[in-house]
Design a protein around this motif. Structure first.
Motif, PDB file in Angstrom:
ATOM      1  N   ILE A 261       0.696  -1.145   0.013  1.00 17.75           N
ATOM      2  CA  ILE A 261      -0.017  -0.001  -0.057  1.00 17.75           C
ATOM      3  C   ILE A 261       1.077   1.257   0.060  1.00 17.75           C
ATOM      4  O   ILE A 261       0.218   2.406  -0.169  1.00 17.75           O
ATOM      5  CB  ILE A 261      -0.902  -0.141   1.337  1.00 17.75           C
ATOM      6  CG1 ILE A 261      -0.102  -0.165   2.396  1.00 17.75           C
ATOM      7  CG2 ILE A 261      -2.074  -1.200   0.835  1.00 17.75           C
ATOM      8  CD1 ILE A 261      -0.970  -0.123   3.701  1.00 17.75           C
ATOM      9  N   HIS A 262       2.139   1.153   0.260  1.00 17.53           N
ATOM     10  CA  HIS A 262       3.095   2.251   0.367  1.00 17.53           C
ATOM     11  C   HIS A 262       3.673   2.377  -1.142  1.00 17.53           C
ATOM     12  O   HIS A 262       4.169   3.753  -1.377  1.00 17.53           O
ATOM     13  CB  HIS A 262       4.467   2.061   0.997  1.00 17.53           C
ATOM     14  CG  HIS A 262       3.934   1.968   2.521  1.00 17.53           C
ATOM     15  ND1 HIS A 262       4.626   1.047   3.493  1.00 17.53           N
ATOM     16  CD2 HIS A 262       2.967   2.390   3.077  1.00 17.53           C
ATOM     17  CE1 HIS A 262       4.067   1.189   4.495  1.00 17.53           C
ATOM     18  NE2 HIS A 262       3.046   1.809   4.410  1.00 17.53           N
ATOM     19  N   GLY A 263       3.353   1.582  -2.245  1.00 18.31           N
ATOM     20  CA  GLY A 263       3.816   1.942  -3.434  1.00 18.31           C
ATOM     21  C   GLY A 263       5.212   1.257  -3.558  1.00 18.31           C
ATOM     22  O   GLY A 263       6.061   1.001  -2.652  1.00 18.31           O
TER      23      GLY A 263
ATOM     24  N   LEU B  23      -3.398   6.592   8.948  1.00 21.96           N
ATOM     25  CA  LEU B  23      -4.758   6.530   8.455  1.00 21.96           C
ATOM     26  C   LEU B  23      -5.276   6.579   7.007  1.00 21.96           C
ATOM     27  O   LEU B  23      -6.065   5.829   6.457  1.00 21.96           O
ATOM     28  CB  LEU B  23      -5.698   7.705   9.296  1.00 21.96           C
ATOM     29  CG  LEU B  23      -5.770   7.765  10.754  1.00 21.96           C
ATOM     30  CD1 LEU B  23      -6.330   9.003  11.273  1.00 21.96           C
ATOM     31  CD2 LEU B  23      -6.798   6.622  11.181  1.00 21.96           C
ATOM     32  N   SER B  24      -4.333   7.166   6.481  1.00 23.04           N
ATOM     33  CA  SER B  24      -4.320   6.900   4.959  1.00 23.04           C
ATOM     34  C   SER B  24      -4.110   5.693   4.267  1.00 23.04           C
ATOM     35  O   SER B  24      -4.934   5.146   3.459  1.00 23.04           O
ATOM     36  CB  SER B  24      -3.538   7.855   4.214  1.00 23.04           C
ATOM     37  OG  SER B  24      -3.316   7.956   2.750  1.00 23.04           O
ATOM     38  N   ASP B  25      -3.149   4.953   4.897  1.00 25.67           N
ATOM     39  CA  ASP B  25      -2.716   3.573   4.513  1.00 25.67           C
ATOM     40  C   ASP B  25      -3.986   2.634   4.736  1.00 25.67           C
ATOM     41  O   ASP B  25      -4.445   1.725   3.969  1.00 25.67           O
ATOM     42  CB  ASP B  25      -1.663   3.237   5.357  1.00 25.67           C
ATOM     43  CG  ASP B  25      -0.324   3.650   4.481  1.00 25.67           C
ATOM     44  OD1 ASP B  25      -0.610   4.142   3.650  1.00 25.67           O
ATOM     45  OD2 ASP B  25       0.679   3.756   5.587  1.00 25.67           O
TER      46      ASP B  25
ATOM     47  N   GLN C 115     -20.466   8.114  -0.825  1.00 26.58           N
ATOM     48  CA  GLN C 115     -19.204   7.249  -0.301  1.00 26.58           C
ATOM     49  C   GLN C 115     -18.266   8.208   0.257  1.00 26.58           C
ATOM     50  O   GLN C 115     -17.987   9.401  -0.133  1.00 26.58           O
ATOM     51  CB  GLN C 115     -18.663   6.453  -1.459  1.00 26.58           C
ATOM     52  CG  GLN C 115     -19.710   5.252  -1.887  1.00 26.58           C
ATOM     53  CD  GLN C 115     -18.768   4.381  -3.166  1.00 26.58           C
ATOM     54  OE1 GLN C 115     -18.228   3.694  -2.740  1.00 26.58           O
ATOM     55  NE2 GLN C 115     -19.149   4.928  -4.234  1.00 26.58           N
ATOM     56  N   LEU C 116     -17.623   7.639   1.513  1.00 26.42           N
ATOM     57  CA  LEU C 116     -16.876   8.385   2.124  1.00 26.42           C
ATOM     58  C   LEU C 116     -15.258   8.786   1.360  1.00 26.42           C
ATOM     59  O   LEU C 116     -14.615   7.692   1.086  1.00 26.42           O
ATOM     60  CB  LEU C 116     -16.546   7.914   3.572  1.00 26.42           C
ATOM     61  CG  LEU C 116     -15.874   8.812   4.724  1.00 26.42           C
ATOM     62  CD1 LEU C 116     -16.975   9.845   4.893  1.00 26.42           C
ATOM     63  CD2 LEU C 116     -15.728   7.767   5.624  1.00 26.42           C
ATOM     64  N   THR C 117     -14.943   9.886   1.460  1.00 26.94           N
ATOM     65  CA  THR C 117     -13.554  10.223   0.392  1.00 26.94           C
ATOM     66  C   THR C 117     -12.579   9.957   1.773  1.00 26.94           C
ATOM     67  O   THR C 117     -12.809   9.919   2.866  1.00 26.94           O
ATOM     68  CB  THR C 117     -13.742  11.682  -0.055  1.00 26.94           C
ATOM     69  OG1 THR C 117     -13.499  12.673   1.281  1.00 26.94           O
ATOM     70  CG2 THR C 117     -14.902  11.932  -0.922  1.00 26.94           C
ATOM     71  N   ARG C 118     -11.237  10.165   1.047  1.00 24.36           N
ATOM     72  CA  ARG C 118     -10.110   9.971   2.152  1.00 24.36           C
ATOM     73  C   ARG C 118     -10.287  11.181   3.146  1.00 24.36           C
ATOM     74  O   ARG C 118      -9.862  10.629   4.303  1.00 24.36           O
ATOM     75  CB  ARG C 118      -8.936   9.777   1.422  1.00 24.36           C
ATOM     76  CG  ARG C 118      -7.609   9.481   2.109  1.00 24.36           C
ATOM     77  CD  ARG C 118      -6.418   9.799   1.225  1.00 24.36           C
ATOM     78  NE  ARG C 118      -6.482   8.754   0.086  1.00 24.36           N
ATOM     79  CZ  ARG C 118      -6.146   7.552  -0.043  1.00 24.36           C
ATOM     80  NH1 ARG C 118      -5.556   7.109   1.011  1.00 24.36           N
ATOM     81  NH2 ARG C 118      -6.310   6.919  -1.222  1.00 24.36           N
ATOM     82  N   GLN C 119     -10.499  12.342   2.698  1.00 23.10           N
ATOM     83  CA  GLN C 119     -10.674  13.625   3.644  1.00 23.10           C
ATOM     84  C   GLN C 119     -11.673  13.239   4.694  1.00 23.10           C
ATOM     85  O   GLN C 119     -11.605  13.662   5.802  1.00 23.10           O
ATOM     86  CB  GLN C 119     -10.869  14.874   2.658  1.00 23.10           C
ATOM     87  CG  GLN C 119     -10.914  16.044   3.616  1.00 23.10           C
ATOM     88  CD  GLN C 119      -9.607  16.169   4.421  1.00 23.10           C
ATOM     89  OE1 GLN C 119      -8.537  16.056   4.134  1.00 23.10           O
ATOM     90  NE2 GLN C 119      -9.912  17.053   5.570  1.00 23.10           N
ATOM     91  N   GLY C 120     -12.621  12.965   4.085  1.00 23.96           N
ATOM     92  CA  GLY C 120     -13.848  12.543   5.122  1.00 23.96           C
ATOM     93  C   GLY C 120     -13.629  11.483   5.991  1.00 23.96           C
ATOM     94  O   GLY C 120     -14.149  11.712   7.153  1.00 23.96           O
ATOM     95  N   PHE C 121     -12.936  10.562   5.644  1.00 23.79           N
ATOM     96  CA  PHE C 121     -12.287   9.656   6.774  1.00 23.79           C
ATOM     97  C   PHE C 121     -11.468  10.227   7.703  1.00 23.79           C
ATOM     98  O   PHE C 121     -11.620   9.721   9.016  1.00 23.79           O
ATOM     99  CB  PHE C 121     -11.600   8.427   5.881  1.00 23.79           C
ATOM    100  CG  PHE C 121     -11.284   7.231   6.833  1.00 23.79           C
ATOM    101  CD1 PHE C 121     -12.196   6.375   7.239  1.00 23.79           C
ATOM    102  CD2 PHE C 121      -9.991   6.948   7.060  1.00 23.79           C
ATOM    103  CE1 PHE C 121     -11.773   5.177   8.114  1.00 23.79           C
ATOM    104  CE2 PHE C 121      -9.460   5.966   7.764  1.00 23.79           C
ATOM    105  CZ  PHE C 121     -10.334   5.193   8.123  1.00 23.79           C
ATOM    106  N   MET C 122     -10.767  11.205   7.354  1.00 21.04           N
ATOM    107  CA  MET C 122      -9.736  11.726   8.468  1.00 21.04           C
ATOM    108  C   MET C 122     -10.895  12.730   9.409  1.00 21.04           C
ATOM    109  O   MET C 122     -10.675  12.598  10.598  1.00 21.04           O
ATOM    110  CB  MET C 122      -8.731  12.595   7.587  1.00 21.04           C
ATOM    111  CG  MET C 122      -7.692  11.737   6.858  1.00 21.04           C
ATOM    112  SD  MET C 122      -6.370  11.044   7.778  1.00 21.04           S
ATOM    113  CE  MET C 122      -5.496  10.387   6.495  1.00 21.04           C
TER     114      MET C 122
END
Length: 626
Positions: A305-307, A403-405, A453-460
């Motif tokens: 997931i880190h690339g 949290l992004s991961d 659907q929840l975005t990454r920003q919304g999840f934060m």
């Protein structure tokens, strides 16, 4: 505390846990086995030199207790003291009617058959005939105690010598304790544990059966030259398997990626393996629908997931996918195939699937994904939150990255958005609760969403709101992070993200994520079937109804034990002669208990270093019933 005192305390603690280790292995042969009854608790406490009363046992084995593990056992031993030799002498003296240092047969028989845990007269006669070292009809109990203590010392010395000469035994995990025998300390080896059991007298100062019987039995057992007979009998009921495997650098994939794969119909899903508190491994399951009979190319692989610019530690974790036909009921599901071949980090299966619905069951052996010991955590936890210049709470950069991961881990369809279904997998994992549609509508009003659907920003934002409500208390955040496999350095150590890819030549496959209650049972059924279907059964010597199935794959060896008799069996497994191997059991020597008329996966074994050859050498032996 001075340096010397601290060092002495550390050495005492190591010696104590070595005693715990010896006692536990005398009963179970593996510290990964749980204590599952009050009787077993009593037995293992006795092996550690305690003589627990029913009140003592009930204190630790309450009506709500179903099991205790090795760490629980160690904590109990810290609370229950061991009998000293002087106490044993005082207990013996209560049977010395003449006060001359001797116990007559009649006095011994009266005590052991009428008080405490009563023995039969036959048992007393047998014990006395063996313990009457002078053959004069009476027991010199002082001399007996001295001989007993001497035997204990000799056995401990032998055990320490074995530990010193066997490097593998020095570094074994027992419960959550990792051992390296301290210098100058005698270890209690499992073969000598019984001798180390000196027990308490009961309330009226008479010896219980549990005390006298075990003292006599242990002295006799380790004073008589019977070990050769015992080991010979053991060899007659054992089975040895030895397989040498080549390094991965000498292997080439047997399943080539089909030409024109980029033109095939493709569907994928992400997921994650999680190590549970008891050391088991869980994951979601999936349902695959194939509209028409077609050639299929299926892979599963660990997901970085880190690339590519930041390799992840879990990329060496082995993965596999078991494909089962769904059937009308889940109980009727049957194994169709599984990913046997490895192509770089991918595990692959290619073949033809009929039109229909299938279960996809992700699997990892547990050889490389294991429970970590939190007691060995090296230092201070990473900071998770801080106050900004305006006094508002915010996440640290490190936590935001994690949290992004996590967002990527739970974004199962990879569309960079979290559906309610995906978010609920996260909620069930971290809190055991689910978000309903009404609550999801409230989230839509307060946090960044797109297409419901929840975005990454919304999840934060959602997680930050929950942290703010706790006024910056990190306790709940750590519960979430630990549930997702992170340690207090924010390293992902107890989870492994993965991705499943399904390519169909002539029709579009669809994959749905599931959380099947029967998932673990189905997976176990599939793993057993994959082993027994691809290996021959070998009977243990002297046991025509006990079989070992050993599957040799390209990169993994797995075994199943089949017990076809009407009583449970305990099989001792010894991998000490293996080289460059790690077992899913986490130990080189352990025991498994197989219920009557059942099969059980014994272990999975893989190379520690894939780039070197490795040898699997396993000896399975049936242990006598306890």
């Amino acid at each position: 505390m001075s340096f010397q005192e601290s060092r002495r305390s550390s050495e005492d603690e190591e010696a104590f846990y070595m005693q715990c280790r010896a006692a536990y292995l005398a009963v179970f042969r593996s510290s990964l086995t749980n204590i599952t009854s009050k009787q077993q608790l009593c037995h293992v406490l006795q092996q550690a030199g305690r003589n627990p009363s029913q009140a003592t046992l009930s204190k630790y084995w309450t009506p709500g207790t179903s099991k205790l593990n090795f760490d629980d056992f160690c904590e109990i031993l810290k609370c229950e003291r061991q009998t000293e030799e002087a106490e044993l002498m005082r207990a013996f003296k209560t049977m010395d009617v003449n006060g001359d240092g001797y116990i007559f047969h009649s006095a011994l028989e009266k005590t052991l058959t009428t008080k405490g845990e009563k023995m039969t007269a036959e048992e007393v006669n047998t014990i006395f005939s063996l313990a009457d070292v002078n053959k004069d009809g009476k027991l010199d109990y002082a001399e007996f105690c001295r001989l007993f203590a001497s035997t204990v010392h000799q056995c401990q010395t032998v055990a320490m010598q074995k530990l010193e000469t066997d490097g593998k035994l020095k570094r074994q995990n027992f419960g959550s304790q990792s051992y390296s025998p301290p210098k100058g300390t005698a270890s209690t080896h499992p073969a000598a544990v019984e001798v180390a059991a000196a027990h308490h007298a009961d309330s009226d100062s008479t010896l219980k059966k549990g005390t006298a019987g075990l003292i006599f039995e242990t002295f006799v057992t380790h004073s008589k030259p019977s070990s050769r007979l015992s080991s010979a009998r053991s060899r007659r009921s054992s089975l040895s398997n030895s397989v040498t495997m080549r390094s991965s650098s000498t292997k080439t994939s047997q399943v080539l990626e089909p030409a024109g794969l980029q033109d095939w119909h493709h569907s994928f899903r992400k997921g994650c393996f999680f190590v549970e508190e008891d050391g088991s491994i869980s994951s979601l399951q999936y349902q695959l629908h194939v509209p028409q009979t077609t050639r299929v190319y299926i892979t599963i692989r660990p997901l970085n997931i880190h690339g590519p610019e930041k390799p992840s530690s879990w990329m060496t974790v082995d993965t596999a996918l078991f494909i089962m036909s769904a059937g009308e009921t889940r109980e009727e599901a049957t194994l169709v195939c599984f990913t046997e071949t490895k192509d770089k980090e991918k595990y692959v299966w290619m073949g033809e699937l009929n039109a229909g619905t299938y279960y996809l069951l992700p699997f990892t052996s547990g050889c490389r994904l294991k429970k970590h010991n939190k007691k060995n955590f090296p230092g201070k936890s990473v900071e998770l939150v801080y106050k900004t210049d305006t006094g508002e709470l915010d996440f640290t950069r490190e936590l935001r990255s994690v949290l992004s991961d996590i967002f990527d881990m739970i974004d199962l369809d990879g569309n960079s958005l979290l559906s309610l279904e995906e978010y609920n997998f996260f909620e069930l994992r971290t809190s055991g609760e689910q978000c309903d549609k009404e609550a999801w509508a409230i989230c839509k009003e307060n946090f960044d969403m797109r297409k419901n659907q929840l975005t990454r920003q919304g999840f934060m934002e959602l997680n930050l709101m929950e942290a703010t409500e706790k006024d910056g208390d990190s306790a709940d955040l750590w519960v979430t992070l630990e549930a997702m496999g992170y340690n207090h350095m924010l390293e992902l150590t107890e989870a492994c993200p993965f991705q499943i890819d399904v390519y169909c030549e002539s029709s579009q496959p669809s994959i749905q994520s599931l959380s099947l209650e029967s998932g673990p049972k189905l997976l176990n059924q599939a793993v057993q079937k994959s082993i027994t279907a691809k290996s021959g059964a070998k009977a243990l010597r002297g046991h025509d109804n006990v079989f070992i199935f050993t599957y040799r794959g390209e990169h993994r060896i797995s075994s199943v034990i089949a017990n076809k008799v009407d009583n449970k069996l305990t099989v001792h497994v010894n991998n000490e002669q293996s080289r460059n191997c790690c077992s899913s059991r986490g130990m080189t020597v352990f025991a498994v208990e197989i219920p009557a008329r059942t099969k059980m996966v014994c272990q999975h074994v893989m190379a520690i270093n894939d780039k070197q050859d490795w040898t699997y050498n396993c000896l399975e032996t049936i242990l006598p019933s306890i």
